[in-house]
Design an enzyme around this catalytic site. Structure first.
Site, PDB file in Angstrom:
ATOM      1  N   SER A 161      31.488  13.764 -13.894  1.00 16.13           N
ATOM      2  CA  SER A 161      30.184  14.012 -13.267  1.00 16.13           C
ATOM      3  C   SER A 161      30.120  13.622 -11.798  1.00 16.13           C
ATOM      4  O   SER A 161      29.274  14.131 -11.060  1.00 16.13           O
ATOM      5  CB  SER A 161      29.081  13.283 -14.037  1.00 16.13           C
ATOM      6  OG  SER A 161      29.362  11.889 -14.105  1.00 16.13           O
ATOM      7  N   LYS A 211      24.755  16.244  -9.351  1.00 14.41           N
ATOM      8  CA  LYS A 211      23.319  16.128  -9.102  1.00 14.41           C
ATOM      9  C   LYS A 211      22.790  17.150  -8.097  1.00 14.41           C
ATOM     10  O   LYS A 211      21.585  17.446  -8.084  1.00 14.41           O
ATOM     11  CB  LYS A 211      22.992  14.717  -8.622  1.00 14.41           C
ATOM     12  CG  LYS A 211      23.031  13.649  -9.706  1.00 14.41           C
ATOM     13  CD  LYS A 211      21.837  13.747 -10.641  1.00 14.41           C
ATOM     14  CE  LYS A 211      21.718  12.548 -11.562  1.00 14.41           C
ATOM     15  NZ  LYS A 211      20.512  12.618 -12.405  1.00 14.41           N
TER      16      LYS A 211
END
Length: 334
Positions: A313, A52
């Site tokens: 991720s 992110k």
């Protein structure tokens, strides 16, 4: 008319985030049951433990000085919260984060440790967005969306650009999907790199998400953007994958560049986490392990491949869950 992110925009984002986001390693994982070479893109190696940071910094760093002076706000269950908080601190801006009251304590604590102010709402992703819009209107903050924005997509796309550079003969790339920022960005980067002959021109890109929160798969297969109620999506252990629908811009990019989406069961997510803990030094969060779960348990739904890259991720796991999984592995090895 939809603006589709270009390869030039992703390359510009890569230059923009280069001094802040890590160029994460692509690590081979040899598993005897798999008929192909497997590589893990370790976004858990980012300073905030998640991909992110790429989109958040790419977006915040393009704000005007007066916008930075007034501060930024976002809505997130945790990883994007940390990305925006990190970017805001680096650029000298105030950050306000709207989080669900069921967010993992490890993510709440990490967000606060980066200097952000945290505001809580209920578990619905729609409630987070509404509260952020309310506070932005009242205080003049600039909203940094978690996924539905071209700068976020381009920033996430830098992960895909790195995969194309690190493994140009890759046949198949898989990423987790929730709001769609990572999948739309990586798919766009991979497919545009392939078109430019920077990697395998026949490469395929798939998403993976929990079966109990499979709104993205339904949207992709019906070609209609659907929204699932929060009481459904919050059932998954993958706290980063509880978004109720894809972002609209992400949806259009996914339809254009993605080849399929696989839904995985909760026990498959946990099994994939155990595989990573048992065979690597990586610590996965549930949301990050869905792409490995798709490879391990749903290979029949994927196209044939010789070289497969999956995106881990994030690694911001609840310490209690990590302790439980490690104890289970220790018990089975006795």
């Amino acid at each position: 008319m939809t603006h589709f992110v270009t390869l030039a925009e992703i390359q510009a984002a890569a230059a923009r985030v280069a001094a802040t986001a890590v160029r994460t390693p692509l690590i081979p994982l040899a598993l005897p049951q798999l008929p192909f070479e497997l590589f893990i893109k370790c976004e858990s190696a980012q300073p905030i433990g998640s991909f992110k940071l790429r989109g958040a910094f790419n977006t915040v760093s393009q704000l005007a000085p007066d916008q930075l002076a007034k501060g930024v706000i976002t809505y997130s269950s945790g990883n994007h919260a940390q990305g925006v908080a990190y970017a805001a601190r680096a650029l000298g801006a105030k950050a306000v984060i709207v989080m669900p009251d069921n967010a993992p304590q490890v993510k709440i604590g990490a967000t606060r440790a980066l200097g952000a102010e945290v505001v809580f709402v209920g578990p619905a992703s729609s409630a987070r967005k509404l509260k952020a819009e309310e506070l932005a209107a009242a205080h003049g903050y600039t909203i940094i969306p978690p996924y539905d924005h071209p700068h976020i997509i381009a920033g996430a796309g830098t992960c895909g650009l790195e995969i194309a550079e690190q493994l140009p003969d890759v046949d198949l790339v898989l990423t987790p999907v929730s709001g769609g920022g990572l999948l739309s960005g990586v798919a766009t980067a991979i497919k545009l790199a392939a078109a430019a002959r920077l990697c395998n021109p026949n490469v395929k890109v798939f998403g993976a998400e929990p079966l109990v929160a499979a709104d993205a798969k339904e949207s992709f297969e019906t070609r209609t953007l659907v929204e699932w109620p929060a009481e459904k999506t919050t059932r998954t252990i993958g706290d980063g994958l509880r978004t109720q629908s894809l972002g609209e811009l992400n949806f259009h990019h996914i339809l254009k560049h993605v080849d399929g989406i696989v839904a995985v069961a909760e026990d498959e997510i946990l099994a994939a986490m155990r595989v990573l803990l048992a065979n690597t030094d990586l610590v996965p969060e549930p949301s990050g392990a869905v792409s490995l779960a798709a490879v391990l348990f749903h290979a029949h739904e994927l196209p044939p491949a010789k070289k497969v890259a999956i995106v881990l991720s994030g690694g911001n796991i609840d310490p209690a869950l990590l302790e439980t999984l490690q104890a289970e592995l220790a018990a089975t090895s006795v």
